[in-house]
Structures are given as C-alpha cells and as structure tokens.
Design a protein around this motif. Structure first.
Motif, mmCIF file in Angstrom:
data_model
loop_
_atom_site.group_PDB
_atom_site.id
_atom_site.type_symbol
_atom_site.label_atom_id
_atom_site.label_comp_id
_atom_site.label_asym_id
_atom_site.label_seq_id
_atom_site.Cartn_x
_atom_site.Cartn_y
_atom_site.Cartn_z
ATOM 1 N N LEU A 165 0.831 -1.209 0.000
ATOM 2 C CA LEU A 165 0.000 0.000 0.000
ATOM 3 C C LEU A 165 0.869 1.263 0.000
ATOM 4 C CD1 LEU A 165 -2.808 -1.008 2.535
ATOM 5 C CD2 LEU A 165 -2.979 -0.846 0.039
ATOM 6 N N ALA A 166 1.992 1.216 0.701
ATOM 7 C CA ALA A 166 2.860 2.393 0.792
ATOM 8 C C ALA A 166 3.409 2.790 -0.571
ATOM 9 C CB ALA A 166 4.001 2.124 1.770
ATOM 10 N N ILE A 167 3.815 1.789 -1.361
ATOM 11 C CA ILE A 167 4.411 2.122 -2.660
ATOM 12 C C ILE A 167 3.362 2.235 -3.756
ATOM 13 C CG2 ILE A 167 4.868 -0.257 -3.397
ATOM 14 C CD1 ILE A 167 7.599 0.777 -4.436
ATOM 15 N N PHE A 168 2.253 1.483 -3.634
ATOM 16 C CA PHE A 168 1.212 1.498 -4.672
ATOM 17 C C PHE A 168 0.287 2.694 -4.531
ATOM 18 C CE2 PHE A 168 -3.063 0.346 -6.127
ATOM 19 C CZ PHE A 168 -2.798 0.048 -7.462
ATOM 20 N N ALA A 169 -0.222 2.907 -3.313
ATOM 21 C CA ALA A 169 -1.200 3.972 -3.105
ATOM 22 C C ALA A 169 -0.556 5.303 -2.739
ATOM 23 C CB ALA A 169 -2.190 3.553 -2.011
ATOM 24 N N LEU A 170 0.501 5.272 -1.928
ATOM 25 C CA LEU A 170 1.122 6.506 -1.446
ATOM 26 C C LEU A 170 2.355 6.903 -2.241
ATOM 27 C CD1 LEU A 170 0.839 5.834 2.406
ATOM 28 C CD2 LEU A 170 -0.774 7.054 0.917
ATOM 29 N N ASN A 171 2.844 5.991 -3.091
ATOM 30 C CA ASN A 171 4.012 6.267 -3.932
ATOM 31 C C ASN A 171 5.232 6.665 -3.101
ATOM 32 O OD1 ASN A 171 5.211 6.291 -6.489
ATOM 33 N ND2 ASN A 171 4.952 8.501 -6.703
ATOM 34 N N LEU A 172 5.390 6.024 -1.946
ATOM 35 C CA LEU A 172 6.544 6.316 -1.097
ATOM 36 C C LEU A 172 7.809 5.702 -1.701
ATOM 37 C CD1 LEU A 172 5.058 5.718 2.482
ATOM 38 C CD2 LEU A 172 5.389 7.877 1.271
ATOM 39 N N PRO A 173 8.956 6.325 -1.522
ATOM 40 C CA PRO A 173 10.199 5.789 -2.095
ATOM 41 C C PRO A 173 10.606 4.491 -1.424
ATOM 42 C CG PRO A 173 10.662 7.690 -0.694
ATOM 43 C CD PRO A 173 9.168 7.617 -0.834
ATOM 44 N N PHE A 174 11.245 3.631 -2.205
ATOM 45 C CA PHE A 174 11.649 2.316 -1.714
ATOM 46 C C PHE A 174 12.581 2.387 -0.506
ATOM 47 C CE2 PHE A 174 14.394 -1.444 -1.821
ATOM 48 C CZ PHE A 174 13.456 -2.444 -1.786
ATOM 49 N N PRO A 175 13.597 3.274 -0.481
ATOM 50 C CA PRO A 175 14.479 3.329 0.704
ATOM 51 C C PRO A 175 13.722 3.639 1.990
ATOM 52 C CG PRO A 175 15.489 4.490 -1.132
ATOM 53 C CD PRO A 175 14.080 4.175 -1.548
ATOM 54 N N LEU A 394 5.374 -4.182 -8.280
ATOM 55 C CA LEU A 394 6.035 -4.199 -9.580
ATOM 56 C C LEU A 394 5.248 -5.048 -10.572
ATOM 57 C CD1 LEU A 394 8.668 -3.347 -11.107
ATOM 58 C CD2 LEU A 394 9.577 -5.580 -10.463
ATOM 59 N N ALA A 395 4.740 -6.194 -10.114
ATOM 60 C CA ALA A 395 3.937 -7.050 -10.983
ATOM 61 C C ALA A 395 2.653 -6.336 -11.414
ATOM 62 C CB ALA A 395 3.598 -8.360 -10.264
ATOM 63 N N VAL A 396 2.010 -5.621 -10.490
ATOM 64 C CA VAL A 396 0.797 -4.868 -10.824
ATOM 65 C C VAL A 396 1.108 -3.779 -11.835
ATOM 66 C CG1 VAL A 396 -0.955 -3.286 -9.898
ATOM 67 C CG2 VAL A 396 -0.337 -5.351 -8.626
ATOM 68 N N PHE A 397 2.235 -3.103 -11.650
ATOM 69 C CA PHE A 397 2.633 -2.048 -12.587
ATOM 70 C C PHE A 397 2.838 -2.605 -13.988
ATOM 71 C CE2 PHE A 397 6.193 -0.122 -14.838
ATOM 72 C CZ PHE A 397 5.721 1.171 -15.010
ATOM 73 N N PHE A 398 3.577 -3.718 -14.085
ATOM 74 C CA PHE A 398 3.800 -4.329 -15.390
ATOM 75 C C PHE A 398 2.481 -4.761 -16.021
ATOM 76 C CE2 PHE A 398 8.474 -5.816 -14.697
ATOM 77 C CZ PHE A 398 8.872 -4.506 -14.861
ATOM 78 N N ALA A 399 1.621 -5.402 -15.215
ATOM 79 C CA ALA A 399 0.342 -5.878 -15.741
ATOM 80 C C ALA A 399 -0.496 -4.729 -16.280
ATOM 81 C CB ALA A 399 -0.424 -6.626 -14.640
ATOM 82 N N TRP A 400 -0.513 -3.610 -15.585
ATOM 83 C CA TRP A 400 -1.318 -2.456 -16.010
ATOM 84 C C TRP A 400 -0.861 -1.951 -17.376
ATOM 85 C CZ3 TRP A 400 -5.712 -0.157 -14.709
ATOM 86 C CH2 TRP A 400 -5.965 1.134 -15.187
ATOM 87 N N HIS A 401 0.459 -1.827 -17.551
ATOM 88 C CA HIS A 401 0.982 -1.278 -18.800
ATOM 89 C C HIS A 401 0.912 -2.280 -19.953
ATOM 90 C CE1 HIS A 401 2.553 1.864 -16.173
ATOM 91 N NE2 HIS A 401 2.777 2.580 -17.261
ATOM 92 N N ILE A 402 0.874 -3.565 -19.647
ATOM 93 C CA ILE A 402 0.831 -4.578 -20.705
ATOM 94 C C ILE A 402 -0.592 -4.921 -21.097
ATOM 95 C CG2 ILE A 402 1.381 -6.992 -21.224
ATOM 96 C CD1 ILE A 402 3.880 -6.646 -19.479
ATOM 97 N N PHE A 403 -1.477 -5.068 -20.110
ATOM 98 C CA PHE A 403 -2.840 -5.494 -20.402
ATOM 99 C C PHE A 403 -3.743 -4.341 -20.815
ATOM 100 C CE2 PHE A 403 -1.799 -8.823 -16.975
ATOM 101 C CZ PHE A 403 -1.073 -9.560 -17.896
ATOM 102 N N TRP A 404 -3.396 -3.127 -20.365
ATOM 103 C CA TRP A 404 -4.153 -1.932 -20.769
ATOM 104 C C TRP A 404 -3.179 -0.910 -21.357
ATOM 105 C CZ3 TRP A 404 -5.725 -4.782 -16.598
ATOM 106 C CH2 TRP A 404 -7.069 -5.179 -16.582
ATOM 107 N N PRO A 405 -2.631 -1.200 -22.534
ATOM 108 C CA PRO A 405 -1.586 -0.322 -23.095
ATOM 109 C C PRO A 405 -2.082 1.074 -23.434
ATOM 110 C CG PRO A 405 -2.310 -1.957 -24.703
ATOM 111 C CD PRO A 405 -2.932 -2.342 -23.398
ATOM 112 N N THR A 406 -3.391 1.244 -23.649
ATOM 113 C CA THR A 406 -3.928 2.568 -23.994
ATOM 114 C C THR A 406 -4.566 3.258 -22.810
ATOM 115 O OG1 THR A 406 -6.030 1.566 -24.709
ATOM 116 C CG2 THR A 406 -4.320 1.884 -26.387
ATOM 117 N N GLY A 407 -4.427 2.698 -21.612
ATOM 118 C CA GLY A 407 -5.005 3.322 -20.421
ATOM 119 C C GLY A 407 -6.270 2.630 -19.969
ATOM 120 N N SER A 408 -6.794 3.076 -18.826
ATOM 121 C CA SER A 408 -7.953 2.415 -18.215
ATOM 122 C C SER A 408 -9.208 2.514 -19.064
ATOM 123 C CB SER A 408 -8.225 3.022 -16.832
ATOM 124 O OG SER A 408 -8.431 4.413 -16.939
#
Length: 462
Positions: A165-175, A394-408
C-alpha cells in the motif's frame, strides 16, 4: 572394498584438493550456464559443488548462503564470491565473482545495442510482445516464492501488505519503506522475538553427500580467520575503488553529469536493495524512469525481458538500463553515442556489484569464525517481508501497462492476458522452468504477428 550405505550412497573418501585453475574454469563455465534466476543459479552451484564435485559440504554451503541472503544485492553472485574466497583466498573470491557476471555483461551490452538498432522491427517487437506477459508472470511468481519463505506469520503478512500500500497507493520511495521495515523489525524483536526469528528456508535440509574438501569439521583456513586488520584493509580498498572512480568523474565531468549520476544512483541501489534482484527492480524503476527519465517504462520492461533470457544474475538488467541511459543522454555527444552508452552500462554494473565484493571479502571471516546463528537478523527479516509487497507492486505495474496499453479507458489486450495466464500456470502448477516459458511465449508472440492479419479479416482480432 567398502560398501556404500543406503543413507550415504556416495564415496566417503574426500575428493582431491581443488586447484586454482580448476576452480577458475568452473566459475567461467557457471557464468555461461547460470540461467534461471537466483534459485536456479544456487541450485546449479549446489549440484556441482556439493553433490558432484564435493568441494564443500552441505552444512558449510548453507551457512555461506544464509549470510548472503541477509545482504543487499545479488545473493547468487555473492555466494559464488564467498565460495571462491573460501577455497582460494581473496583472488579466488574476486575471480569467482567476476566470472559469474562478465559473460552476461558483454552479452547484454551487445543485446542492448541490437535492441536500439532493431527493436522497432516487427518480428523483434512481436517476440518482445510475447515475452512481456511472461515476465509479468515471472515477477508474480518471484513474489510468491519469496512470500513462502518470508511470510511465516501474521505480522510478516501485515508488513508485506503495508509495504504494498505504501508504494502502490502513497508512492513512497523504496528506501523509506526499507528503513521503516527495519525499524519495525528492531522494535518487534524486543516484544515478539518469535515473530521475527528466521527459520526454515535454506536451513531446512542437512543432507550429506560424502566427505568434501571443505567438510563440516574442516578447520577454518588461515585466511578465513577473523582479523580486524583484514576487515579495515578490505573496507578501505573498497572505498578507494568507489571514491577514485566517482572522484574522477566529478573532476572530469561534474556532479550533475550523466556518468556521475549513474554511478551515485547505482551505488544507492546496491546498498539499499535487500531481498535479491526483484527487490532492486522497483527502486531502479523509480529512479531511472520516474525521477531521472533516462528511459521509458516500456524500455524498462523490455530490459527485464532480456535479463530473463540471458545467463548471470537477474540484477544484470542494470547493464541494459545503464546502456539505454547513456544512449538517451548522449554523455559524450552525438558522435560517440555507442561509446557513451557502453561506458554508462559498465559504470552501472561496476557500482552495483562493488559493494557485494566488499561485503563478502570483509564479512566472510567473521561468518566463518562464528560458525553459528547470525545475530541482529530481525530487521532483515522484516525487510524481506516488505520486499514481497514491493515486488507485488512491480507485478501490478507491469500488468497495467501490458494489459491496458492505452489506459484504463481502452480495451484490454486479451492476447497478452492469455499469454500471462498460461505462463503463470506453467510456472506455478507445472513447475516449468523460466527459460522454456519465455521461449514458448516469445514463439506465441511471433506467431501472432503472422496470423493477426488473417484474424483481422475474420473479425477475430483480440
């Protein structure tokens, strides 16, 4: 003639002493055949060094592996460095670590150049189209594999969910996520130590394959005994090797130059990424794509596809990232694009792996001298749990860009979705290796290129 027991079917006589040349030849061979990611590479080393050659015993092999598992960076390459050092001192470790990555370095620089020159060709694009859903499945499979080792109780599941949730929803940095997880582990170990205790995993097996050159009770070699002077010298040499290159780049080009920034960024990536190669990827993506804009999200996914199909550690994707960063930024100008990209690729690789050599050569004697359980592992246990959530993102990010290449608002790419499902099923259910899965998906992608016009005519295009 001595009979072989049912429990120990191998010869009880120790094999001959390991020569430096035979070890070098093995490490070079390993650099060319080490496909399959960290798990596959460690399995190959175990089969060759423990079971077949009997250069080291099962217990000593696992003891070394558990130390490498606790470090940031590529555990398989660190394990090769550790075993090479244990057998043949410092130069043995350096040769083992270098031979593990050099074949992949040269191959990836060549493939990166081919990608730049020919990546737009329809057939090449089709192969990459088939590989990308497979890579998404592989990343998800990696999250599953790590979770089975790291998420041993409810507390670990909560840490993994919170990091996602921290990196997906809040976009917090990995470190920052790593730091918070470490603090949670340190505090939690005081109040609920049983929740943060390491166990299982690589310690689960304690088989014997017969007498080994470095056996369970073999005395610690003289060079492997802990000395403060040795520790200080290795750390100082590591700092000199790091500081001299960074200092030269700053003097020659300045701090804001692409070469200098690549060196600094991949130093941070090497020190902050616990949990292996898949933990490095989110941080590398955040930095190179979102912060520096050195390459695009599509190029990052293509790089991961190439990294999965070449020997060597998966973290060697940094070579591809460095090459494309140098190509896009032209640090040496238009007339020297290839040279600038090659230097950038070498810098990214150098600063990613340098800390690993220092960790092993400096910390190895301490680990060998203790020959017991490592202390202060609770923060690292929590970090490993947090890494599961980060990899899932990371898997969700890849899936979003591959399965919906033109956006939601666009139509899902059903062909890519079907390739993903088939790849994930092959990995999880049928235990098919990574390379066969990638090869099959690449073939499907290429096949779709030829049949797509016919499908379009029939109104059946995905």
């Amino acid at each position: 003639m001595k009979k072989k027991s049912a429990d120990n079917p191998v010869n009880s006589l120790a094999p001959p002493t390991i020569t430096f040349l035979s070890a070098c030849l093995f490490w070079l061979k390993l650099g060319f055949i080490s496909f399959g990611g960290p798990a596959g590479q460690i399995a190959v080393m175990h089969q060759e060094l423990v079971e077949r050659k009997r250069w080291i015993s099962e217990r000593r092999f696992l003891h070394a592996l558990n130390y490498c598992m606790l470090l940031p960076g590529p555990e398989a390459q660190q394990l090769a460095t550790y075993l090479g050092w244990l057998m043949h001192r410092t130069w043995g470790g350096i040769i083992a670590g270098l031979f593990f990555i050099l074949p992949s370095l040269f191959l990836l620089i060549f493939l990166s150049w081919l990608y730049i020159r020919f990546g737009h060709i329809a057939e090449v694009a089709a192969v990459l189209y088939g590989i990308k859903p497979a890579v998404t499945a592989i990343v998800l499979f990696a999250a599953h594999r790590i979770s089975t080792r790291a998420l041993k109780n409810g507390v670990m599941w909560i840490i993994a969910g919170a990091s996602f949730l921290a990196i997906f929803a809040l976009n917090l940095p990995f470190p920052l996520i790593v730091l918070v997880a470490a603090l949670v582990g340190a505090i939690g170990s005081r109040f609920a130590p049983e929740k943060f205790a390491t166990g299982g995993g690589h310690n689960a097996s304690q088989k014997s394959y017969g007498s080994a050159v470095i056996d369970d009770h073999t005395p610690i070699p003289e060079h492997a005994k802990f000395r403060w002077s040795h520790l200080i010298i290795i750390v100082l040499v590591g700092l000199i090797l790091w500081g001299s290159v960074v200092g030269f780049l700053c003097w020659q080009y300045g701090w804001n130059h692409t070469f200098t920034q690549i060196s600094w960024f991949f130093t941070k990536a090497a020190l902050l990424t616990f949990g292996g190669a898949y933990a490095v990827l989110p941080y590398v993506y955040q930095g190179t794509v979102e912060h520096y804009h050195w390459l695009s999200a599509t190029q990052m996914m293509d790089g991961l596809a190439l990294g999965e199909t070449t020997p060597g550690p998966l973290i060697m994707i940094v070579t591809f990232v460095g090459f494309l960063s140098g190509w896009s930024q032209l640090p040496l100008g238009d007339d020297a694009a290839l040279l600038g990209a090659t230097i950038a690729a070498c810098l990214a690789t150098y600063f990613t792996f340098l800390p690993s050599f220092v960790f092993i050569l400096a910390g190895g004697p301490l680990v060998e001298s203790t020959q017991g359980n490592l202390k202060f592992t609770a923060p690292l246990t929590a970090i490993t749990a947090a890494v599961v959530g980060v990899i899932l993102n990371l898997a969700v990010f890849f899936a979003w860009h591959i399965f919906w290449p033109t956006g939601s608002n666009g139509t899902p790419d059903y062909a890519a979705l079907l390739i993903f499902v088939a790849a994930l099923l092959a990995l999880l259910r049928y235990k098919v290796g990574v390379i066969p899965v990638i090869a099959a998906c690449a073939s499907v992608g290429l096949l779709l290129t030829f049949i797509k016009p016919w499908l379009t005519q029939q109104g059946l295009v995905f």
